[in-house]
Design a protein around this motif. Structure first.
Motif, PDB file in Angstrom:
ATOM      1  N   THR A 109       5.891   4.897  -3.751  1.00  0.00           N
ATOM      2  CA  THR A 109       5.683   5.936  -4.632  1.00  0.00           C
ATOM      3  C   THR A 109       5.265   4.935  -5.927  1.00  0.00           C
ATOM      4  O   THR A 109       5.513   3.740  -6.066  1.00  0.00           O
ATOM      5  CB  THR A 109       6.842   6.758  -4.928  1.00  0.00           C
ATOM      6  OG1 THR A 109       8.257   5.805  -5.001  1.00  0.00           O
ATOM      7  CG2 THR A 109       7.058   7.540  -3.676  1.00  0.00           C
ATOM      8  N   LEU A 124       0.891  -1.235   0.091  1.00  0.00           N
ATOM      9  CA  LEU A 124       0.024  -0.064  -0.154  1.00  0.00           C
ATOM     10  C   LEU A 124       0.810   1.307  -0.015  1.00  0.00           C
ATOM     11  O   LEU A 124       0.647   2.235  -0.851  1.00  0.00           O
ATOM     12  CB  LEU A 124      -0.741  -0.047   1.369  1.00  0.00           C
ATOM     13  CG  LEU A 124      -1.895   1.226   1.457  1.00  0.00           C
ATOM     14  CD1 LEU A 124      -2.753   1.262   0.290  1.00  0.00           C
ATOM     15  CD2 LEU A 124      -2.671   1.233   2.776  1.00  0.00           C
ATOM     16  N   LEU A 125       1.936   1.285   0.779  1.00  0.00           N
ATOM     17  CA  LEU A 125       2.986   2.393   0.928  1.00  0.00           C
ATOM     18  C   LEU A 125       4.074   2.400  -0.194  1.00  0.00           C
ATOM     19  O   LEU A 125       4.122   1.461  -0.800  1.00  0.00           O
ATOM     20  CB  LEU A 125       3.578   2.467   2.290  1.00  0.00           C
ATOM     21  CG  LEU A 125       2.715   2.578   3.383  1.00  0.00           C
ATOM     22  CD1 LEU A 125       3.088   2.396   4.663  1.00  0.00           C
ATOM     23  CD2 LEU A 125       1.703   3.520   3.325  1.00  0.00           C
ATOM     24  N   VAL A 168      -8.213   2.716  -1.375  1.00  0.00           N
ATOM     25  CA  VAL A 168      -8.562   2.605   0.050  1.00  0.00           C
ATOM     26  C   VAL A 168      -9.590   3.965   0.432  1.00  0.00           C
ATOM     27  O   VAL A 168     -10.514   3.563   1.158  1.00  0.00           O
ATOM     28  CB  VAL A 168      -7.255   2.922   1.147  1.00  0.00           C
ATOM     29  CG1 VAL A 168      -7.626   2.846   2.439  1.00  0.00           C
ATOM     30  CG2 VAL A 168      -6.312   1.533   1.038  1.00  0.00           C
ATOM     31  N   ARG A 224      -3.375   2.211  -5.292  1.00  0.00           N
ATOM     32  CA  ARG A 224      -4.027   1.579  -4.295  1.00  0.00           C
ATOM     33  C   ARG A 224      -4.481   2.338  -3.099  1.00  0.00           C
ATOM     34  O   ARG A 224      -5.340   2.281  -2.397  1.00  0.00           O
ATOM     35  CB  ARG A 224      -2.996   0.442  -3.901  1.00  0.00           C
ATOM     36  CG  ARG A 224      -2.899  -0.575  -4.639  1.00  0.00           C
ATOM     37  CD  ARG A 224      -1.531  -1.529  -4.425  1.00  0.00           C
ATOM     38  NE  ARG A 224      -1.634  -2.740  -5.297  1.00  0.00           N
ATOM     39  CZ  ARG A 224      -0.692  -3.536  -5.344  1.00  0.00           C
ATOM     40  NH1 ARG A 224       0.261  -3.477  -4.645  1.00  0.00           N
ATOM     41  NH2 ARG A 224      -0.578  -4.601  -6.185  1.00  0.00           N
ATOM     42  N   GLN A 225      -3.648   3.495  -2.976  1.00  0.00           N
ATOM     43  CA  GLN A 225      -4.047   4.493  -1.646  1.00  0.00           C
ATOM     44  C   GLN A 225      -5.372   4.933  -2.193  1.00  0.00           C
ATOM     45  O   GLN A 225      -6.179   5.240  -1.206  1.00  0.00           O
ATOM     46  CB  GLN A 225      -2.994   5.425  -1.441  1.00  0.00           C
ATOM     47  CG  GLN A 225      -1.694   5.073  -0.868  1.00  0.00           C
ATOM     48  CD  GLN A 225      -0.461   5.914  -1.193  1.00  0.00           C
ATOM     49  OE1 GLN A 225      -0.653   7.142  -1.141  1.00  0.00           O
ATOM     50  NE2 GLN A 225       0.789   5.429  -0.766  1.00  0.00           N
ATOM     51  N   HIS A 253       1.598  12.441  -4.885  1.00  0.00           N
ATOM     52  CA  HIS A 253       2.040  11.518  -5.987  1.00  0.00           C
ATOM     53  C   HIS A 253       2.166  12.423  -7.398  1.00  0.00           C
ATOM     54  O   HIS A 253       2.664  12.006  -8.101  1.00  0.00           O
ATOM     55  CB  HIS A 253       0.984  10.497  -6.410  1.00  0.00           C
ATOM     56  CG  HIS A 253       1.049   9.507  -5.129  1.00  0.00           C
ATOM     57  ND1 HIS A 253       1.795   8.484  -4.847  1.00  0.00           N
ATOM     58  CD2 HIS A 253      -0.073   9.399  -4.154  1.00  0.00           C
ATOM     59  CE1 HIS A 253       1.422   7.810  -3.842  1.00  0.00           C
ATOM     60  NE2 HIS A 253       0.281   8.193  -3.422  1.00  0.00           N
ATOM     61  N   ALA A 286       1.338   2.159  -6.279  1.00  0.00           N
ATOM     62  CA  ALA A 286       1.132   2.582  -4.888  1.00  0.00           C
ATOM     63  C   ALA A 286      -0.050   3.684  -5.010  1.00  0.00           C
ATOM     64  O   ALA A 286      -0.888   3.842  -4.132  1.00  0.00           O
ATOM     65  CB  ALA A 286       2.259   3.145  -4.253  1.00  0.00           C
ATOM     66  N   ALA A 287       0.177   4.735  -5.903  1.00  0.00           N
ATOM     67  CA  ALA A 287      -0.996   5.883  -5.742  1.00  0.00           C
ATOM     68  C   ALA A 287      -2.284   5.355  -6.123  1.00  0.00           C
ATOM     69  O   ALA A 287      -3.056   5.630  -5.579  1.00  0.00           O
ATOM     70  CB  ALA A 287      -0.481   6.868  -7.046  1.00  0.00           C
ATOM     71  N   TRP A 325      -4.353  13.368  -1.506  1.00  0.00           N
ATOM     72  CA  TRP A 325      -3.766  12.176  -1.850  1.00  0.00           C
ATOM     73  C   TRP A 325      -3.185  12.773  -3.455  1.00  0.00           C
ATOM     74  O   TRP A 325      -2.075  11.940  -3.674  1.00  0.00           O
ATOM     75  CB  TRP A 325      -5.050  11.109  -2.384  1.00  0.00           C
ATOM     76  CG  TRP A 325      -4.479  10.116  -3.442  1.00  0.00           C
ATOM     77  CD1 TRP A 325      -3.724   9.161  -3.057  1.00  0.00           C
ATOM     78  CD2 TRP A 325      -5.012  10.366  -4.725  1.00  0.00           C
ATOM     79  NE1 TRP A 325      -3.681   8.308  -4.410  1.00  0.00           N
ATOM     80  CE2 TRP A 325      -4.259   8.924  -5.584  1.00  0.00           C
ATOM     81  CE3 TRP A 325      -5.825  11.126  -5.620  1.00  0.00           C
ATOM     82  CZ2 TRP A 325      -4.428   8.758  -6.696  1.00  0.00           C
ATOM     83  CZ3 TRP A 325      -5.739  10.928  -6.731  1.00  0.00           C
ATOM     84  CH2 TRP A 325      -5.060   9.766  -7.612  1.00  0.00           C
TER      85      TRP A 325
END
Length: 390
Positions: free
Chosen positions: A11, A8-9, A22, A18-19, A111, A15-16, A107
């Motif tokens: 760059t 999840l964490l 959430v 998936r965040q 990114h 990752a962007a 968010w």
């Protein structure tokens, strides 16, 4: 082939996405919970929840790693549209959707560059205002956009500036690390060729000499061999940085002989004595032990005062190597970070010696500590008597 673990964490586009997924899942769940407080708009809220879950599925399952760096920004645009739908579903009440708009902007700031944040301003404002207009909200409610949108954009720009600063620092450190690795590897490799030549010349000179000259040449050959081993050690320590592991060649050795052989590399006029039980045997890597002991003895001679006393004893389940000087000691403020990398540099060194000692002790399953003495300090290295495989 094993699949990569869910991350999840980080760059990058994966990752962007998936965040963002959430955040969108949370929004969809809140929409379902909203049916409890507003049963009259159940159909609309279900529609919002379904849209959120579909968008979250796209965020999680789409192969974003194959797309461009900024491709997940499309999730933000779709997210603004779902926020607008949610506001309309709640009858024009933006108390719950306004904070999600700010979160979505935050968010994006983590990114994407600022030009995307500025480009988001129009669709984000439309997502906020259009539902309010369609539900015939009063002018005062419509005017709240003049407060919310500047706040969302300002927060996002601040996050973007800080994130860019941290990203630049990380890239700079990565470049420094690349140069460091290249330098260490180059030195370790390139030093071998001239050492081989020097060793060959010394061996030929030894064959043509006798008496005092032979002993001097023997000393030079020992030091040449030690430099070659240190070059190999540099490569091994580089592997420690990269993989966290160091291969050891352990043997069962007499401790007294091990210490005396290592001390042959110390200059003859140095005031160094050894106190080792002749019956003690240890299970260590000879070369790594030599590096540990010589680092500690040379440090004691350089920064402490003679005499330097080397002792090797057994203490329960550990063999205890102690190198003690009779100098001014080490301040308490310095002792805590004494074995850190580059922790204690000086004009005579860069502060790697004790870090190397700690790495080698840890590889053996032991520890490295500094204990105060009156006067001086004792560097203590412990080795387990029954080590587990490295």
């Amino acid at each position: 082939m094993l699949k990569r673990p869910f991350r999840l964490l980080g760059t990058g586009p994966r990752a962007a996405a998936r965040q963002a997924g959430v955040l969108i899942v949370v929004a969809g769940l809140l929409a379902l919970l909203g049916m409890v407080n507003d049963p009259q708009h159940t159909d609309r809220l279900v529609t919002v929840a379904l849209c959120d879950l579909v968008l979250a599925a796209v965020a999680f399952l789409f192969p974003w790693g194959r797309t461009g760096r900024y491709a997940p920004a499309a999730i933000g645009l779709a997210g603004f549209a779902v926020i607008g739908l949610s506001t309309w579903s709640f009858g024009g009440v933006a108390a719950g959707t306004g904070p999600f708009l700010v979160l979505l902007y935050a968010w994006a700031a983590l990114h994407f560059p600022r030009w995307i944040l500025l480009a988001f301003l129009v669709p984000a404002t439309a997502a906020y205002l259009v539902p309010l207009i369609l539900t015939h909200q009063p002018r005062m409610v419509l005017g709240s956009a003049t407060v919310l949108m500047p706040i969302a954009l300002t927060v996002a720009l601040l996050i973007e500036v800080q994130t860019r600063h941290l990203r630049d620092d990380r890239e700079r450190l990565a470049r420094i690390e690349q140069w460091r690795v290249a330098m260490v590897n180059t030195l370790a490799h390139d030093v071998r060729a001239p050492l081989s030549t020097i060793r060959g010349v010394l061996e030929e000179l030894k064959e043509d000499n006798s008496g005092q000259g032979v002993s001097m040449l023997d000393a030079a050959l020992r030091q040449t061999a030690r430099i070659a081993r240190l070059a190999d050690g540099l490569l091994d320590l580089q592997r420690i940085d990269n993989s966290g592991h160091l291969k050891l060649d352990r043997e069962t050795l007499p401790a007294k002989t091990l210490v005396e052989d290592a001390l042959r590399y110390v200059r003859p006029d140095a005031d160094v004595t050894a106190d080792v039980d002749p019956e003690l045997t240890v299970h260590l890597d000879r070369q790594r032990f030599e590096q540990i002991l010589l680092n500690l003895v040379n440090n004691a001679l350089r920064y402490g005062r003679p005499p330097v006393v080397v002792s090797f004893t057994r203490d329960g389940d550990f063999d205890r190597l102690e190198v003690r000087d009779h100098g001014p000691g080490i301040p308490d403020t310095l002792r805590q970070n004494l074995f850190g990398q580059f922790a204690v540099g000086s004009k005579d060194g860069v502060g790697l010696g004790l870090w190397i000692v700690r790495q080698l002790a840890t590889a053996h399953g032991g520890q490295a500590v500094a204990e105060p003495r009156t006067p001086g300090v004792a560097m203590v290295i412990t080795f387990p008597t029954h080590p587990t495989p490295a």
